[in-house]
Design a protein around this motif. Structure first.
Motif, mmCIF file in Angstrom:
data_model
loop_
_atom_site.group_PDB
_atom_site.id
_atom_site.type_symbol
_atom_site.label_atom_id
_atom_site.label_comp_id
_atom_site.label_asym_id
_atom_site.label_seq_id
_atom_site.Cartn_x
_atom_site.Cartn_y
_atom_site.Cartn_z
ATOM 1 N N UNK A 101 0.832 -1.211 0.000
ATOM 2 C CA UNK A 101 0.000 0.000 0.000
ATOM 3 C C UNK A 101 0.864 1.257 0.000
ATOM 4 N N UNK A 102 0.395 2.266 -0.702
ATOM 5 C CA UNK A 102 1.151 3.520 -0.799
ATOM 6 C C UNK A 102 0.290 4.694 -0.351
ATOM 7 N N UNK A 103 0.382 5.050 0.927
ATOM 8 C CA UNK A 103 -0.228 6.259 1.500
ATOM 9 C C UNK A 103 -1.659 6.518 1.038
ATOM 10 N N UNK A 104 -2.486 5.503 1.090
ATOM 11 C CA UNK A 104 -3.884 5.677 0.733
ATOM 12 C C UNK A 104 -4.134 5.831 -0.754
ATOM 13 N N UNK A 105 -3.111 5.646 -1.587
ATOM 14 C CA UNK A 105 -3.264 5.820 -3.026
ATOM 15 C C UNK A 105 -3.382 4.501 -3.771
ATOM 16 N N UNK A 106 -3.440 3.411 -3.047
ATOM 17 C CA UNK A 106 -3.526 2.104 -3.684
ATOM 18 C C UNK A 106 -2.233 1.333 -3.520
ATOM 19 N N UNK A 107 -2.185 0.206 -4.182
ATOM 20 C CA UNK A 107 -1.015 -0.665 -4.096
ATOM 21 C C UNK A 107 -0.108 -0.478 -5.307
ATOM 22 N N UNK A 108 1.178 -0.655 -5.093
ATOM 23 C CA UNK A 108 2.139 -0.633 -6.175
ATOM 24 C C UNK A 108 3.328 -1.507 -5.802
ATOM 25 N N UNK A 109 4.157 -1.901 -6.752
ATOM 26 C CA UNK A 109 5.304 -2.742 -6.437
ATOM 27 C C UNK A 109 6.241 -2.041 -5.449
ATOM 28 N N UNK A 110 6.820 -2.817 -4.555
ATOM 29 C CA UNK A 110 7.724 -2.270 -3.546
ATOM 30 C C UNK A 110 8.848 -1.456 -4.183
ATOM 31 N N UNK A 111 9.376 -1.904 -5.306
ATOM 32 C CA UNK A 111 10.427 -1.138 -5.977
ATOM 33 C C UNK A 111 9.973 0.265 -6.341
ATOM 34 N N UNK A 112 8.730 0.407 -6.797
ATOM 35 C CA UNK A 112 8.179 1.731 -7.104
ATOM 36 C C UNK A 112 7.915 2.513 -5.820
ATOM 37 N N UNK A 119 11.570 10.146 0.298
ATOM 38 C CA UNK A 119 11.159 11.343 1.028
ATOM 39 C C UNK A 119 11.410 11.179 2.526
ATOM 40 N N UNK A 120 11.116 10.026 3.060
ATOM 41 C CA UNK A 120 11.222 9.779 4.504
ATOM 42 C C UNK A 120 12.655 9.920 5.022
ATOM 43 N N UNK A 121 13.619 9.140 4.514
ATOM 44 C CA UNK A 121 14.978 9.332 5.035
ATOM 45 C C UNK A 121 15.562 10.696 4.659
ATOM 46 N N UNK A 151 3.731 15.929 -2.560
ATOM 47 C CA UNK A 151 2.447 16.421 -3.078
ATOM 48 C C UNK A 151 1.426 15.290 -3.214
ATOM 49 N N UNK A 152 1.889 14.097 -3.515
ATOM 50 C CA UNK A 152 0.964 12.965 -3.669
ATOM 51 C C UNK A 152 0.460 12.433 -2.326
ATOM 52 N N UNK A 153 1.291 12.473 -1.298
ATOM 53 C CA UNK A 153 0.942 11.804 -0.040
ATOM 54 C C UNK A 153 0.547 12.747 1.092
ATOM 55 N N UNK A 154 0.750 14.036 0.923
ATOM 56 C CA UNK A 154 0.521 14.978 2.024
ATOM 57 C C UNK A 154 -0.898 14.925 2.562
ATOM 58 N N UNK A 155 -1.887 14.902 1.702
ATOM 59 C CA UNK A 155 -3.277 14.902 2.177
ATOM 60 C C UNK A 155 -3.544 13.688 3.065
ATOM 61 N N UNK A 156 -3.068 12.536 2.655
ATOM 62 C CA UNK A 156 -3.256 11.308 3.448
ATOM 63 C C UNK A 156 -2.592 11.445 4.816
ATOM 64 N N UNK A 157 -1.350 11.927 4.845
ATOM 65 C CA UNK A 157 -0.629 12.034 6.112
ATOM 66 C C UNK A 157 -1.175 13.156 6.988
ATOM 67 N N UNK A 158 -1.658 14.219 6.371
ATOM 68 C CA UNK A 158 -2.269 15.286 7.181
ATOM 69 C C UNK A 158 -3.595 14.809 7.767
ATOM 70 N N UNK A 159 -4.376 14.078 6.996
ATOM 71 C CA UNK A 159 -5.661 13.569 7.480
ATOM 72 C C UNK A 159 -5.480 12.587 8.633
ATOM 73 N N UNK A 160 -4.370 11.838 8.610
ATOM 74 C CA UNK A 160 -4.122 10.867 9.681
ATOM 75 C C UNK A 160 -3.360 11.478 10.846
ATOM 76 N N UNK A 161 -3.061 12.777 10.782
ATOM 77 C CA UNK A 161 -2.382 13.459 11.880
ATOM 78 C C UNK A 161 -0.878 13.240 11.922
ATOM 79 N N UNK A 162 -0.314 12.668 10.869
ATOM 80 C CA UNK A 162 1.131 12.398 10.873
ATOM 81 C C UNK A 162 1.944 13.496 10.191
ATOM 82 N N UNK A 163 1.262 14.530 9.710
ATOM 83 C CA UNK A 163 1.942 15.650 9.073
ATOM 84 C C UNK A 163 1.126 16.899 9.346
#
Length: 189
Positions: A101-112, A119-121, A151-163
């Motif tokens: 799973x990728x930040x509420x955007x669906x699933x994708x291969x781990x390599x992707x 961004x995290x490290x 830009x792709x993940x901010x809304x998900x992380x802000x909604x969950x209180x992690x950003x």
């Protein structure tokens, strides 16, 4: 796949360089992450390696935000190198094709996923550098790619209180400063 992982590995190398520059008394300094010390930031990134390993192996994911210092209670660099080595060993070709799973955007291969996960490290490299008085200039290419992911993940992380909310960037700010502001950090603070 190796090409896709080059940014991820460069972000890990950058983190390792900054972590290696932390003095013995630097680990207890406050970081830009509210309530976290430099050791907490490092522990979070170290725990992130165990999170990636869990995704690669299909095992239970650890909570890397709760008490992150537990991942580096002793020698932080030894803990980092151990975690990085164990994670790298798990990133087999089959594992990199495993969908995650990728930040509420669906699933994708781990390599992707890892292409965006840099961004995290990367951002926590900046946090650790700021906490320990080291230069906090990040690789511009990595910043550019991380900003796209942010830009792709901010809304998900802000909604969950992690950003937290974004901050205004100064007029004419460079991309690193704009990324930091978007993630709620002040480059000059």
């Amino acid at each position: 796949m190796a090409q896709k992982l080059s940014g991820y590995h460069r972000a890990l190398d950058l983190f390792e360089g900054v972590a290696g520059g932390v003095t013995r008394d630097g680990w207890d300094r406050p970081s830009p992450c509210a309530g976290w010390t430099a050791r907490d930031v490092a522990g979070h990134v170290i725990g992130g390696q165990y999170l990636v390993r869990a995704m690669a192996t299909g095992t239970a994911k650890p909570d890397v935000a709760r008490d992150p210092a537990r991942y580096c209670a002793g020698d932080a660099m030894l803990e980092w190198r151990t975690a990085r080595k164990e994670c790298a060993a798990a990133l087999t070709p089959d594992a990199l094709r495993r969908h995650v799973p990728f930040a509420g955007l669906g699933d994708l291969p781990l390599g992707d996923f890892l292409g965006g996960y840099l961004l995290e490290p990367l951002i926590h490299t900046w946090d650790l550098a700021r906490a320990t008085g080291q230069p906090a200039r990040l690789d511009p290419d990595l910043v550019h790619h991380a900003f796209a992911t942010a830009h792709m993940v901010a809304a998900h992380f802000r909604a969950s209180g992690r950003l937290g909310p974004p901050l205004p960037a100064p007029p004419g700010a460079d991309e690193q400063t704009r990324l930091l502001a978007f993630l709620g950090r002040r480059a000059g603070a």
